[in-house]
Design a protein around this motif. Sequence first.
Motif, PDB file in Angstrom:
ATOM      1  N   THR A   1     -11.444  -0.034   4.995  1.00 19.64           N
ATOM      2  CA  THR A   1     -11.770   1.395   4.989  1.00 19.64           C
ATOM      3  C   THR A   1     -11.332   1.987   6.310  1.00 19.64           C
ATOM      4  O   THR A   1     -11.685   1.471   7.376  1.00 19.64           O
TER       5      THR A   1
ATOM      6  N   ASN B   1      -7.491 -10.373   5.657  1.00 16.32           N
ATOM      7  CA  ASN B   1      -7.823  -9.133   6.375  1.00 16.32           C
ATOM      8  C   ASN B   1      -6.866  -8.870   7.530  1.00 16.32           C
ATOM      9  O   ASN B   1      -7.259  -8.661   8.689  1.00 16.32           O
TER      10      ASN B   1
ATOM     11  N   LYS C   1      -7.022  -4.489   0.744  1.00 13.97           N
ATOM     12  CA  LYS C   1      -7.694  -3.621  -0.228  1.00 13.97           C
ATOM     13  C   LYS C   1      -9.133  -3.343   0.148  1.00 13.97           C
ATOM     14  O   LYS C   1      -9.695  -2.300  -0.226  1.00 13.97           O
ATOM     15  N   SER C   2      -9.749  -4.248   0.900  1.00 20.36           N
ATOM     16  CA  SER C   2     -11.145  -4.062   1.296  1.00 20.36           C
ATOM     17  C   SER C   2     -11.301  -3.175   2.526  1.00 20.36           C
ATOM     18  O   SER C   2     -12.416  -2.816   2.892  1.00 20.36           O
TER      19      SER C   2
ATOM     20  N   SER D   1       1.200  -9.657   0.513  1.00 25.31           N
ATOM     21  CA  SER D   1      -0.020  -9.183  -0.135  1.00 25.31           C
ATOM     22  C   SER D   1      -1.134 -10.217  -0.014  1.00 25.31           C
ATOM     23  O   SER D   1      -2.288  -9.880   0.289  1.00 25.31           O
TER      24      SER D   1
ATOM     25  N   ASN E   1      -4.572  -9.352   1.967  1.00 28.12           N
ATOM     26  CA  ASN E   1      -5.835  -9.210   1.232  1.00 28.12           C
ATOM     27  C   ASN E   1      -6.777 -10.396   1.405  1.00 28.12           C
ATOM     28  O   ASN E   1      -7.995 -10.220   1.460  1.00 28.12           O
TER      29      ASN E   1
ATOM     30  N   SER F   1       0.835  -1.201   0.000  1.00 21.50           N
ATOM     31  CA  SER F   1       0.000   0.000   0.000  1.00 21.50           C
ATOM     32  C   SER F   1       0.867   1.247   0.000  1.00 21.50           C
ATOM     33  O   SER F   1       0.579   2.228  -0.682  1.00 21.50           O
TER      34      SER F   1
END
Length: 286
Positions: free
Chosen positions: A34, A71, A31-32, A64, A68, A12
Amino acid sequence: MPGIRDSSVLPSFTKVYPCRPALSNRIFIPKSYTYGDTALPLYLDVHGGGFALTNPMVDDKFCSTLSNNHNILVVSLDYPKSPAHRFPLAVQALTDIVNAVLEDDTLPIDRTKVAIGGFSAGGNLAFGVCQDKTLQGKIGGIVSFYAAVNFAKSGEKQATVPEGAGAVLPQDQLTMFSWAYVEEGQDLTDPVLSPAYAPRETLPSKLYIIGCELDLLCRESEILAERLANEGAGERRGSDILWEKNGVKWEKVLGEDHGMFNRTPPGGMQADFSTSFRSATFIRGR
């Protein structure tokens, strides 16, 4: 190193901490995710390379995937290399950076679920870092992949490896890496250098130790797992190649040699996600 780094997999972002300004660390946020969501379990990754070679980029695919698919916040750490920086300089640098990461309020860290681990030399360094007094009680688990854990081992232990072992990392290379990392006169039973001699109470409560059947380092990791698992009254559950007892989990990956998670198929991480999945489950449930 062509064939190892996958340039399609990137972190990231990268981050340098003032305590060690020459070392750049790679941050993998799912990536998921927030920002503002629930804090994430943290896995601190330490790359391999015989204490002398490569950098955190070689673990990009593993980090990675772990981040991903499961989590998890993953921070891939760098450290100074031998022979210019011999033991214990890499352990000291990593200890500083791990403390800085844990104090970093910009990262969404669930500090009740922190694990550290690494491949080969990285696994050794992870054990060393966890023994530092500044980190006692802050790291709850270690995931060690085919690590060197006993620099004082005898030839008798090596005699237990199966025929054909050591093709990927032969004894002459092990000797070379040891020469470059360890100063002459060093106490080889120092538990920070050789986790085989570490007191159980200095290590995290949960340990997942993974070896490869055809690796010359496999047996010493298995001996370490057995010693640590026998400290307590728990009952061993599982099979000869995958068992758990008193917070210690041991797994022997059959038919594989050193570096299986850093190679492309056949063999390697893409060919067998089961071990990486179990390590993720271990980290999340720590």
